[in-house]
Design a protein around this motif. Structure first.
Motif, PDB file in Angstrom:
ATOM      1  N   PHE A  57      -3.793  15.531   9.020  1.00  0.00           N
ATOM      2  CA  PHE A  57      -3.565  15.492  10.466  1.00  0.00           C
ATOM      3  C   PHE A  57      -4.537  16.387  11.247  1.00  0.00           C
ATOM      4  O   PHE A  57      -4.369  16.545  12.458  1.00  0.00           O
TER       5      PHE A  57
ATOM      6  N   THR B  76      -7.253  15.969  12.797  1.00  0.00           N
ATOM      7  CA  THR B  76      -8.086  14.841  13.227  1.00  0.00           C
ATOM      8  C   THR B  76      -9.351  15.278  13.963  1.00  0.00           C
ATOM      9  O   THR B  76     -10.381  14.624  13.850  1.00  0.00           O
TER      10      THR B  76
ATOM     11  N   SER C 127     -11.965  16.532  11.406  1.00  0.00           N
ATOM     12  CA  SER C 127     -12.542  15.426  10.622  1.00  0.00           C
ATOM     13  C   SER C 127     -13.525  14.611  11.465  1.00  0.00           C
ATOM     14  O   SER C 127     -14.594  14.222  10.986  1.00  0.00           O
ATOM     15  N   ALA C 128     -13.162  14.376  12.726  1.00  0.00           N
ATOM     16  CA  ALA C 128     -14.071  13.620  13.606  1.00  0.00           C
ATOM     17  C   ALA C 128     -15.346  14.423  13.860  1.00  0.00           C
ATOM     18  O   ALA C 128     -16.454  13.877  13.839  1.00  0.00           O
TER      19      ALA C 128
ATOM     20  N   THR D 285      -8.761  13.261   0.469  1.00  0.00           N
ATOM     21  CA  THR D 285      -7.577  12.937   1.265  1.00  0.00           C
ATOM     22  C   THR D 285      -6.437  12.618   0.325  1.00  0.00           C
ATOM     23  O   THR D 285      -6.440  11.583  -0.343  1.00  0.00           O
TER      24      THR D 285
ATOM     25  N   ARG E  57       0.083   8.577   9.546  1.00  0.00           N
ATOM     26  CA  ARG E  57      -1.218   9.256   9.562  1.00  0.00           C
ATOM     27  C   ARG E  57      -2.168   8.664  10.596  1.00  0.00           C
ATOM     28  O   ARG E  57      -2.138   7.450  10.842  1.00  0.00           O
ATOM     29  N   PRO E  58      -3.031   9.503  11.126  1.00  0.00           N
ATOM     30  CA  PRO E  58      -4.061   8.989  12.027  1.00  0.00           C
ATOM     31  C   PRO E  58      -5.118   8.207  11.236  1.00  0.00           C
ATOM     32  O   PRO E  58      -5.201   8.357  10.012  1.00  0.00           O
TER      33      PRO E  58
ATOM     34  N   LEU F 203      -8.591   7.071   9.490  1.00  0.00           N
ATOM     35  CA  LEU F 203      -9.605   7.867   8.777  1.00  0.00           C
ATOM     36  C   LEU F 203     -10.963   7.713   9.438  1.00  0.00           C
ATOM     37  O   LEU F 203     -11.290   6.631   9.941  1.00  0.00           O
ATOM     38  N   VAL F 204     -11.762   8.766   9.432  1.00  0.00           N
ATOM     39  CA  VAL F 204     -13.152   8.636   9.867  1.00  0.00           C
ATOM     40  C   VAL F 204     -13.968   8.116   8.684  1.00  0.00           C
ATOM     41  O   VAL F 204     -13.525   8.174   7.535  1.00  0.00           O
TER      42      VAL F 204
END
Ligand code: NAP
Length: 254
Positions: A73, A75, A78-79, A96, A220-221, A223-224
């Motif tokens: 999470f 985010t 990660s971005a 992940t 979950r958001p 994935l990049v």
């Protein structure tokens, strides 16, 4: 190697890879917790200053590979990692951990956001076990009729808290027996959790199953994109060792 951490996987990767003389790892955490768990090898604490700050760090420290081992999470980090890797052509891989999956005896419902999770608790006053960390509690201030038992590593800011609350400051792993006792002691009607995955905090899911307590699970958001993504530290280690000295892929397709 720069490891974006804050997770058991990040620490485990750093510890394992520093036994290999071909690698040198720097472990990075945001500094959210008062006493972050840091490895014996080189580490750093604090943000980089956005995408540009991370890109500058990668260049200034001659980083050959960036590993996103942050929490599922995390985010923004990660971005930022994905963008900084693209700008600097530093290869980016990610670890992940798999999400949790409901079994036949679980009573889960899913929510896309914390706001949706707060609404899903319902209108009638309920006793809620909140295990989403200390930083994103404000959505629950909109549902002040509930009693919240909030468990986080460090206590949350008072301004973020819903009015009727109990805070339990504790760091996992937790035991099933303790979580069963907690759910009973606080007469919990419903749990709100993020689908973090992993063993350290899954005891609450097993306790909920045993007691028939429903769970509102925040999904979950997205994935990049990264050059390679692994679910375990050992898979990432194998890949890193196999690719050492090779020209690493910088295209991002996974
Ligand atoms: P986030 O919202 O994705 O990131 C916010 C900012 O924190 C980033 O823009 C970055 O600041 C800084 N940051 C995040 N991770 C960092 C790292 N590993 N090293 C250096 N700076 C970092 O992150 P978050 O959800 O607050 O999580 C923060 C940390 O806690 C992460 O390391 C994550 O793995 C860990 N964690 C998060 C959760 C969770 O539920 N979100 C749970 C357990 C552990 P700059 O833009 O200034 O670089």
């Amino acid at each position: 190697m720069l490891i974006l951490g804050g997770t058991g996987e990040g620490r485990a990767l750093g510890d394992a890879i520093t036994d290999d003389p071909r690698f040198k790892a720097i472990y990075s955490v945001a500094g959210r917790t008062k006493a972050p768990l840091l490895p014996d090898h080189e580490s750093r604490v604090g943000g980089f200053g956005g995408v540009d700050g991370l890109a500058s760090y990668l260049m200034a420290n001659s980083i050959d590979i960036l590993v996103d081992a942050t929490h599922p999470f995390a985010t923004i980090m990660s971005a930022n990692a994905s963008q900084a890797a693209e700008m600097t052509h530093v290869p980016l891989i990610a670890i992940t951990r798999p999400g949790w999956a409901a079994g036949p005896d679980d009573r889960w419902s899913e929510a896309a956001t914390l706001e949706a999770a707060a609404k899903a608790i319902g209108v009638a006053p309920a006793r809620v076990f909140l295990t989403i960390g200390k930083n994103d509690l404000t959505a629950f201030r909109a549902m002040p009729q509930h009693h919240y038992v909030i468990r986080s590593v460090d206590p949350p800011d008072v301004k973020d808290l819903p009015p009727d609350h109990v805070v339990i400051a504790a760091r996992g792993p937790f035991s099933v027996a303790d979580d069963v006792a907690l759910l009973k002691r606080h007469r919990i009607d419903v749990i709100v959790s993020r689908n973090s995955g992993g063993r350290a905090t899954e005891s609450k899911l097993i306790a909920a199953r045993a007691l028939g307590v429903p769970i509102i699970m925040v999904v979950r958001p997205p994935l990049v994109r990264v050059a390679a993504r692994f679910t375990t530290v050992s898979e990432a280690l194998d890949w890193l060792r196999a690719h050492h000295g090779a020209s690493l892929p910088t295209e991002r397709g996974v």
